[in-house]
Design an enzyme around this catalytic site. Structure first.
Site, PDB file in Angstrom:
ATOM      1  CD  GLN A   1      -0.553   9.482   5.100  1.00  0.00           C
ATOM      2  OE1 GLN A   1       0.802   8.094   4.643  1.00  0.00           O
ATOM      3  NE2 GLN A   1      -1.626   8.761   5.375  1.00  0.00           N
TER       4      GLN A   1
ATOM      5  CG  ASP B   1      -0.450   7.988  -2.207  1.00  0.00           C
ATOM      6  OD1 ASP B   1      -0.388   6.861  -2.137  1.00  0.00           O
ATOM      7  OD2 ASP B   1      -0.750   8.899  -1.284  1.00  0.00           O
TER       8      ASP B   1
ATOM      9  CE  LYS C   1       2.382   5.712   3.425  1.00  0.00           C
ATOM     10  NZ  LYS C   1       1.601   6.635   3.061  1.00  0.00           N
TER      11      LYS C   1
END
Ligand code: NDP
Length: 294
Positions: free
Chosen positions: A96, A119, A52
């Protein structure tokens, strides 16, 4: 049968974003920024976060990775998130998952400002998606819709069958394609492990989205001729012919199902690359909404 090339589409999206970021730089403006927070030593999480961050760098986006010890307290993690909630240089915040057991994932997700929730996991984003308001849509479902859009695959009135009801793929993609708009407006059925006869449902699909996590589970006799297949699964199976001793396959038995499909995503190279592209896209969207554009 046409292969839906997610790698190519993801690279187009990244190029489109890069052009816009180059323009911002030329005019001396602040650029979009993404912070990725990584807790502990999970090797898969390290790989995800580094790809990412690499993708951000490729398109000229600011990116920082906060690597934290697995012993960090929940309060300290929330404090760090709060710092980035206030930081005008960072428009997207990504934590994450999974997190160590002593940390409550829901509390962490809720501590991210909904304006920076790239997200799309915050309950406010999820709720907005459900009621059809513009919001951050989680990256894999957003990537699936983008693939359908870019391949001009009509979803209006089509029967979409989603296999899987996770909060990160199955449920949001079902909600997304149910919305009353041009790139959705589908008739959606969601299946899960309680389905007694899964193929009864999958055989009715005009568009089949498999997000199960079971290697090559969808076989040719489970789909109808001309089906559009979106394979979200990423499964590792033994492969002695491969140097690594394994290979990555989807939830769909590609060789046999592709013979009946009109369109199909390969694994790898289908949905996977779109997830990161949509994360960058969401970060750019957050930047614009937060006023960085002006
Ligand atoms: P989860 O394990 O959270 O969910 C799997 C879903 O599949 C569950 O709803 C489960 O039902 C359902 N399921 C399991 N077995 C069956 C069965 N025999 N019949 C019908 N339904 C079944 O997985 P995720 O949604 O997180 O991920 C799914 C797959 O997609 C994984 O392979 C994952 O690696 C991959 N993935 C890929 C991404 C990408 O970027 N390409 C991103 C995210 C995930 P129940 O709810 O009843 O347990």
């Amino acid at each position: 049968m046409q292969i839906i090339d997610g790698k190519k589409v993801a690279s187009e999206i990244k190029n489109e974003l890069k052009i816009q970021i180059d323009e911002l730089k030329k005019s001396g403006k602040n650029v979009p920024g993404l912070v990725a927070i990584l807790v502990g030593d999970n090797p898969a999480s390290h790989i995800y976060v580094s790809s990412k961050s690499k993708a951000c760098q490729e398109i000229g986006m600011r990116s920082v990775v906060e690597k934290l010890s697995s012993s960090i307290s929940q309060n300290d993690l929330i404090e760090l998130i709060n710092k980035y909630n206030q930081d005008e240089n960072y428009h997207g915040i990504l934590v994450q998952l999974p997190l160590p057991k002593h940390i409550d994932e829901e509390k962490i997700i809720e501590s991210i400002s909904p304006q920076k929730d790239v997200d799309g996991f915050h309950p406010i984003s999820v709720g907005n998606l459900l009621i059809g308001k513009d919001t951050f849509v989680s990256c894999t479902p957003a990537g699936i819709q983008e693939l359908l859009k870019r391949y001009n695959i009509n979803t209006q009135g089509k029967h979409v069958v989603v296999v899987g009801r996770s909060n990160i793929v199955g449920k949001p993609v079902a909600n997304l394609l149910l919305q009353k708009n041009q790139y959705a407006n589908a008739i959606v059925t969601v299946c899960h492990s309680a389905a007694n006869d899964l193929s009864f449902y999958t055989r009715q699909a005009d568009i089949l989205i498999a997000a199960i996590g079971k290697a090559e589970m969808i076989k040719a006799d489970m789909v109808k001729e001309g089906v559009v297949v979106i394979d979200v699964g990423i499964n590792r199976i033994e492969d002695p012919s491969n140097k690594k001793g394994y290979k990555i396959v989807g939830d769909v038995s590609f060789d046999e199902v592709s013979k009946k499909a009109s369109y199909i995503t390969p694994v790898p190279g289908g949905v996977g690359p779109m997830t990161i592209a949509m994360l960058l896209n969401n970060t750019f969207k957050a930047y614009k909404k937060l006023g960085g554009w002006n």
